[in-house]
Every structure is written in structure tokens, then in C-alpha cells.
Write an enzyme that holds these catalytic residues in place. Structure first.
Site, PDB file in Angstrom:
ATOM      1  N   GLU A   1       0.876  -1.165   0.000  1.00 61.92           N
ATOM      2  CA  GLU A   1       0.000   0.000   0.000  1.00 61.92           C
ATOM      3  C   GLU A   1       0.921   1.225   0.000  1.00 61.92           C
ATOM      4  O   GLU A   1       1.828   1.305   0.831  1.00 61.92           O
ATOM      5  CB  GLU A   1      -0.882   0.008   1.262  1.00 61.92           C
TER       6      GLU A   1
ATOM      7  N   ARG B   1       5.782 -13.093   9.164  1.00 62.12           N
ATOM      8  CA  ARG B   1       6.403 -11.809   8.829  1.00 62.12           C
ATOM      9  C   ARG B   1       7.759 -11.709   9.515  1.00 62.12           C
ATOM     10  O   ARG B   1       8.049 -12.411  10.471  1.00 62.12           O
ATOM     11  CB  ARG B   1       5.502 -10.646   9.213  1.00 62.12           C
TER      12      ARG B   1
ATOM     13  N   LYS C   1       4.516   0.564   9.417  1.00 61.99           N
ATOM     14  CA  LYS C   1       4.504   1.889   8.782  1.00 61.99           C
ATOM     15  C   LYS C   1       3.856   2.927   9.684  1.00 61.99           C
ATOM     16  O   LYS C   1       4.280   4.069   9.713  1.00 61.99           O
ATOM     17  CB  LYS C   1       3.787   1.815   7.437  1.00 61.99           C
TER      18      LYS C   1
HETATM   19  P1  ATP Z   1       2.981  -2.372   7.906  1.00 62.31           P
HETATM   20  O1  ATP Z   1       2.540  -3.230   9.040  1.00 62.31           O
HETATM   21  O2  ATP Z   1       4.428  -1.983   7.984  1.00 62.31           O
HETATM   22  O3  ATP Z   1       2.108  -1.223   7.630  1.00 62.31           O
HETATM   23  P2  ATP Z   1       1.676  -3.674   5.760  1.00 62.31           P
HETATM   24  O4  ATP Z   1       1.456  -5.120   5.731  1.00 62.31           O
HETATM   25  O5  ATP Z   1       0.500  -2.838   6.072  1.00 62.31           O
HETATM   26  O6  ATP Z   1       2.925  -3.355   6.669  1.00 62.31           O
HETATM   27  P3  ATP Z   1       1.861  -3.414   2.951  1.00 62.31           P
HETATM   28  O7  ATP Z   1       2.261  -2.237   2.178  1.00 62.31           O
HETATM   29  O8  ATP Z   1       0.446  -3.858   2.893  1.00 62.31           O
HETATM   30  O9  ATP Z   1       2.279  -3.119   4.432  1.00 62.31           O
HETATM   31  O10 ATP Z   1       2.835  -4.630   2.649  1.00 62.31           O
HETATM   32  C1  ATP Z   1       3.140  -5.097   1.370  1.00 62.31           C
HETATM   33  C2  ATP Z   1       3.528  -6.533   1.448  1.00 62.31           C
HETATM   34  O11 ATP Z   1       4.655  -6.680   2.304  1.00 62.31           O
HETATM   35  C3  ATP Z   1       2.411  -7.356   2.029  1.00 62.31           C
HETATM   36  O12 ATP Z   1       2.270  -8.521   1.251  1.00 62.31           O
HETATM   37  C4  ATP Z   1       2.857  -7.664   3.424  1.00 62.31           C
HETATM   38  O13 ATP Z   1       2.376  -8.888   3.842  1.00 62.31           O
HETATM   39  C5  ATP Z   1       4.384  -7.653   3.289  1.00 62.31           C
HETATM   40  N1  ATP Z   1       4.998  -7.291   4.555  1.00 62.31           N
HETATM   41  C6  ATP Z   1       4.784  -6.181   5.292  1.00 62.31           C
HETATM   42  N2  ATP Z   1       5.495  -6.210   6.430  1.00 62.31           N
HETATM   43  C7  ATP Z   1       6.185  -7.374   6.416  1.00 62.31           C
HETATM   44  C8  ATP Z   1       7.092  -8.016   7.319  1.00 62.31           C
HETATM   45  N3  ATP Z   1       7.439  -7.449   8.466  1.00 62.31           N
HETATM   46  N4  ATP Z   1       7.611  -9.209   6.967  1.00 62.31           N
HETATM   47  C9  ATP Z   1       7.273  -9.784   5.801  1.00 62.31           C
HETATM   48  N5  ATP Z   1       6.424  -9.255   4.919  1.00 62.31           N
HETATM   49  C10 ATP Z   1       5.873  -8.069   5.211  1.00 62.31           C
END
Ligand code: ATP
Ligand code: MG
Length: 572
Positions: A50, A274, A284
Site C-alpha cells: 500500500e 512476517r 509503517k
Molecule cells: P505495515 O505493518 O508496515 O504497515 P503492511 O502489511 O500494512 O505493513 P503493505 O504495504 O500492505 O504493508 O505490505 C506489502 C507486502 O509486504 C504485504 O504482502 C505484506 O504482507 C508484506 N509485509 C509487510 N510487512 C512485512 C514483514 N514485516 N515481513 C514480511 N512481509 C511483510
């Protein structure tokens, strides 16, 4: 000892038959699909950020996994922006994400945007309404939450749940036309308010947001929720394996319900653990706070766990890829250690970084018996780990700088470096002996008057006498000025904000950044380019910061030479 000597894997592989790399469970699932012909042998993944912030090292795990699988199986990986929330998303984030994925070393099959599918997703919503599987609800957000029930208590139907198809369709069109205010109504799927899986208790599909979208402008005032957009985007793109983190395991029945209700192409959702890392935060929401509240200088502050921060700090993409590889892909959550990430960058820079001499906290040394006005050039090896890196000349003269820490007037028994009457070796140069200590009025040591032994050029004494220490130095006349930024953990605690009721920003370390000015570095660094990493001999790895302007070089300490992680592994 080089850090390669400490690599347990490298040591284990010497002289033995290399083990076949272990396959992780996602590879096994794909292998099975390929055997059964589930996707006709296709592998098509996607990385779906996102655009509401910069990518962090957790995202690197997802990037390596998704792009890595596509490479391994000769398939494709899309870069897809999951841009369904206009309130939090910006073009700046899109640009940074594109830069970071490319920097990680991957090439996407294409760049896609969930917002390009808004029209299709809207039409699918109408299809669900017409099938009696979606309704417009006028409950408030709070009421919806109350009605949803809990893990132990079933939900309650909304009084609007049994509207007719015609009424729902009419209301949805009016939502789309902008006739309602934000929060006045939503579109919900009609699934099962008593389902043990709360995600299936009539999830919201669309909400009203009178906001301008960074790509679709004011065309829409209804926006699909994540769950209602994500699987459908996967389906449109022909994704085979939709890989996400474990939190989405409970969303999988919903993912499948949507696709099956619409009767469209169905990818397989697979969840993995994760990446968690100690001494930092990887969300984020928290990283945005660090930036907005100015706890750091920006998204690319070298203390941030963002890819742009790590890059500025001097991390290489290869070091990050190796780290992700070492962490591995698993089905249960765990916490990786920052020390392991540091180990990986040290390993990589050990191979590629040129060695130079730099004095961070200078102490002037005058060689009283060295000819006035003479400069000689000494040959110095650029990288003992890489013979192809060659050598360079470093100037040597009567006035030098050494590190303040390499001198003690009254040394304890274990201190072998310079002190009054003691002899040490200058790296690539001569033996010098401290004859006199010069102090200022306040009693601070400001200069050492030393003699050098001309017969020890190259570092050995013809009479065979030994010295216990070799120290680095720079020649004062030719030295360049530098500012050095020393970084430590951004948080004092391994798990910031872990205490009950405590805010993670309270755990920010006051010692996370130390700026040292008045540093002196050897003249070969005159044209050092921003981003290039060096090993400052005996001190650590340092990268040129883009703040470098005019004649003062600015360096970020990437990591020290001290390897806590490898030591820890050995003692285990
Ligand atoms: P955040 O919790 O930092 O906001 P998010 O999952 O909301 O992370 P996205 O932009 O939706 O952020 O993430 C893009 C991709 O990266 C998704 O497929 C998510 O599952 C993966 N991702 C995000 N954080 C991690 C992590 N700590 N380890 C592995 N994959 C991750
Ligand atoms: Mg997300």
C-alpha cells in the site's frame, strides 16, 4: 581473523559435499501444484504494497520471496500498488517503492494499481447485490462493531440486512453518485453473522470517502475495502500464488468466498511469518510517527529500518538479501536479531569495501626526527580480501594525526597502544616512539612528540624487535576534513514500547546519533561518491552521505567491526 572465518556456514561447507539447499514450505506447495497441473505449470506472484509509507526491511522479505519464486520457477512477479485508501496514500510513496524494489535487484513483469480495477470491482459489487449477497447498511461504524459480536458471542443482524435487491442496487448507485455523507452508509457482503470466523460476519465492501485519490482524482467517492479489492486484483492479474503474512490466515475463507461468489479465476492464498527484528519497529504506522514527530531526520534517516534508510547507512542490497535468506521462510512467527543483520552487512562489505585510513577523533603527532618538508608515498593495500582491488599510495610526513583513543598517558596493563616511552607500528609505515606529551593550559593532551625509526619502513625492525600494536594515522598536510555520523540502536529496548501502557517513542535512545566533526581522512577519498562504502581501518564500515558538500566529506557509520553475533553463535 576475517569475518569470513567466523561464518559458520562457510566453515561447515569447506571440504564437505555441499548440502542441497533446503526447500521451504511455499516451494513445496508450488512443486505440488506443478506436479498436479493446478496452474498449468505457471508461477505468477505479486508484491502488493500500500503506498502509504516507505518500504522497510520486513517488506524486503516479501520482495525477495515473491520475486525470488518467480525467478526460480521461470515465472513472473507483478509490482502492485494496493491503493484503495486515498486518505493515506501519496505519489511520493509510489516513487520511493519503485526505487527500492529496483534497488533490491528485482525486475517486475509489470506495475499495476488496484485503483485501475475500481470500475471492475464496482461492477462485481453490483453482481453481488443482484445475487442477493450484498446490502447497503445504514448502521454507524460503532453500531456495526457492536453488532459484529465477539469470538465467544455471535453477531446480530443489521436491521437493514433484508432489503430487497432493487433497494440495495438503488442505494448503492446513490452512494456512488455522492448522495451520502461519509459514514452514512456502507455496502456489506451478506454472509453469516453467526460465523465462528468474524471476517465472515458481513464484512464491509465499500465505504464513502469524499477524498481526492492520487490517481483517480475525484472520479470516485466510494472506495473498496482491502479484502474486497485484494483477491479480485489477484484474480484479474492471473496471480497463481497470493503470498501474504500470517495475519491474513483468517481472511482466507473470505478471499475464497468472494472469488467463488463471483465465479472468477481463483489464485491460492499462502501465508508465511512476517519478519520481526529487535531494537527497531517495523510498522509503517510507527515509522510515520518517527518521521512526522521528527524523532528522525526523515524516511531515509540512516537509523530507520526502511530500505532507503539502510541504503543511506551503507547497507547493500546483497547484504539485505543474504539476511532475508538466513532468516528463512517459516509458518510460525519469530524475532530476528539486529546483530544478525549487522553480521550480514559486515560480511558483504568485507568483500567489497576499499580500506582507507581515517581518524575520527584526531590527536596531533609530530615526528621530531623526520625531515622538515619531506613527503613520501607509502603503498597501502586496498582490500586484502580482494587482490583485484590493487593498492594505492598514502602520503607520510612529519606531522600526522592518530586516534585519541590510541594514546593513554597512564595506560592500564592491557593497553598496548601508544603511551609515553612506548613504541608502536604505524600501519604501512614505521615504528614510532612517544618521547614527550604536550598539554594545554587545562591539562588536555594536545600533541605527542615522537621519534620514528627509519629502518622500520614497511613495518618490520631489522633487529627483530617487536611492537604490540599497529595503529592507523593520516598525514596532516594532505588530510581531508570530514564529519562522521556514528549510529547506535534507535531504541534502547529490544522491544520498544513493550511495557504496559508505554509509548514506543519513549524508548528512543538519546545515543542513537553522535555527530563528530573535525575528523581527518586520507586524501584518496577526495572524490568519494555518495553511497560508496569504505572500511575505515580498525574502526568499521562507513558510507559517504549525500549531505557531502564542498570540501567536507560526510560519512555514516554503517557498522562497527566488532561482531557480536558471530561470537554469540560460536559460544552457543
Ligand atoms: P505495515 O505493518 O508496515 O504497515 P503492511 O502489511 O500494512 O505493513 P503493505 O504495504 O500492505 O504493508 O505490505 C506489502 C507486502 O509486504 C504485504 O504482502 C505484506 O504482507 C508484506 N509485509 C509487510 N510487512 C512485512 C514483514 N514485516 N515481513 C514480511 N512481509 C511483510
Ligand atoms: Mg497491508
Amino acid at each position: 581473523m576475517t569475518s569470513a572465518d567466523l561464518d559458520p556456514k562457510a566453515a561447515a561447507s569447506e571440504g564437505t559435499v555441499p548440502e542441497a539447499p533446503r526447500r521451504h514450505f511455499i516451494q513445496e506447495i508450488i512443486d505440488e501444484h506443478n506436479r498436479s497441473g493446478r496452474f498449468g505449470g505457471r508461477v505468477h506472484t505479486r508484491f502488493p504494497p500500500e503506498p502509504n509509507g516507505y518500504l522497510h526491511i520486513g517488506h524486503a522479505k516479501s520482495i525477495c520471496l515473491n520475486f525470488g519464486l518467480a525467478e526460480e520457477y521461470g515465472g513472473k512477479c507483478n509490482l502492485r500498488f494496493d491503493d484503495t485508501n486515498p486518505v493515506k496514500e501519496e505519489q511520493e510513496y509510489i516513487d520511493s517503492i519503485i526505487t527500492d524494489v529496483r534497488w533490491m535487484g528485482f525486475q517486475w513483469a509489470g506495475i499495476y494499481y488496484a485503483s485501475d480495477y475500481f470500475e471492475q470491482i464496482y461492477q462485481w459489487s453490483v453482481q453481488l447485490i443482484k445475487a442477493g449477497k450484498a446490502y447497503v447498511d445504514h448502521l454507524t461504524a460503532d453500531e456495526i462493531r457492536e453488532h459484529r459480536g465477539t469470538l465467544t458471542k455471535p453477531g446480530k443482524d443489521s436491521p437493514y440486512r433484508n432489503r430487497t435487491v432493487e433497494e440495495n442496487h438503488d442505494l448503492f448507485e446513490r452512494m456512488k453518485a455522492g448522495e451520502f455523507k461519509e459514514g452514512e452508509c456502507v455496502l456489506r457482503a451478506k454472509i453469516d453473522m453467526a460465523s465462528p470466523n468474524i471476517n465472515l460476519r458481513d464484512p464491509v465492501l465499500y465505504r464513502i470517502l469524499h477524498a481526492t485519490h492520487h490517481r483517480t482524482g475525484d472520479k470516485w467517492c466510494i472506495y473498496p475495502m482491502y479484502d474486497w479489492a485484494h483477491g479480485q486484483s489477484d484474480s484479474i492479474e492471473g496471480i497463481t500464488h497470493s503470498i501474504c503474512t500470517l495475519e491474513f490466515e483468517d481472511h482466507k475463507p473470505l478471499y475464497n468466498w468472494f472469488i467463488e461468489s463471483l465465479g472468477i479465476y481463483q489464485p491460492v492464498q499462502i501465508e508465511f511469518a512476517r519478519l520481526n527484528l529487535n531494537h527497531t519497529v517495523l510498522s509503517k504506522r510507527k515509522l510515520i510517527r518517527l518521521v512526522q514527530e521528527k524523532h528522525v531526520r526523515g524516511w531515509d534517516d540512516p537509523r530507520m529500518p526502511t530500505l532507503s534508510g539502510l541504503r543511506r547507512r551503507g547497507y547493500t542490497a546483497e547484504a539485505i538479501r543474504n539476511f532475508v535468506e538466513m532468516v528463512g521462510i517459516a509458518k510460525s512467527n519469530s524475532i530476528a536479531e539486529m546483530a544478525m543483520l549487522e553480521y550480514c552487512v559486515r560480511q558483504d562489505l568485507n568483500k567489497r569495501a576499499a580500506r582507507v585510513m581515517a581518524v575520527v577523533k584526531p590527536l596531533k603527532v609530530v615526528l621530531t626526527n623526520y625531515p622538515e618538508g619531506q613527503t613520501e608515498m607509502l603503498n597501502a593495500v586496498n582490500n586484502p580480501e580482494d587482490p583485484a582491488a590493487g593498492s594505492r599510495e598514502v602520503p607520510f610526513s612529519k606531522v600526522l594525526y592518530i586516534e585519541q583513543d590510541d594514546f593513554m598517558e597512564n595506560p592500564p596493563s592491557k593497553f598496548y597502544r601508544l603511551s609515553p616511552g612506548r613504541e608502536v607500528r604505524l600501519r604501512y609505515g614505521y615504528f614510532i616512539k612517544c618521547e614527550e606529551v604536550v598539554k594545554d593550559a587545562a591539562g588536555n593532551v594536545v600533541e605527542l612528540r615522537c621519534t620514528y625509526d627509519a629502518s622500520t619502513k614497511g613495518g618490520e625492525a631489522p633487529d627483530g624487535r617487536k611492537v604490540k600494536a599497529t595503529i592507523h594515522w593520516v598525514s596532516a598536510a594532505q588530510a581531508l576534513d570530514a564529519e562522521v555520523r556514528l549510529y547506535n540502536h534507535l531504541f534502547t529496548k529490544p522491544f520498544p514500547g513493550d511495557d504496559e501502557g508505554s509509548d514506543f517513542v519513549n524508548d528512543i535512545s538519546p545515543a542513537s546519533l553522535e555527530v563528530v566533526t573535525g575528523c581527518k581522512v586520507e586524501p584518496s577519498l577526495a572524490n568519494a561518491q555518495a553511497g560508496t562504502g569504505y572500511q575505515f581501518e580498525r574502526l568499521g564500515y562507513f558510507a559517504v552521505d549525500p549531505d557531502t558538500q564542498g570540501s567536507t566529506l560526510v560519512f555514516n557509520r554503517t557498522v562497527t567491526l566488532r561482531d557480536d553475533w558471530a561470537k554469540q553463535q560460536k559460544s552457543k
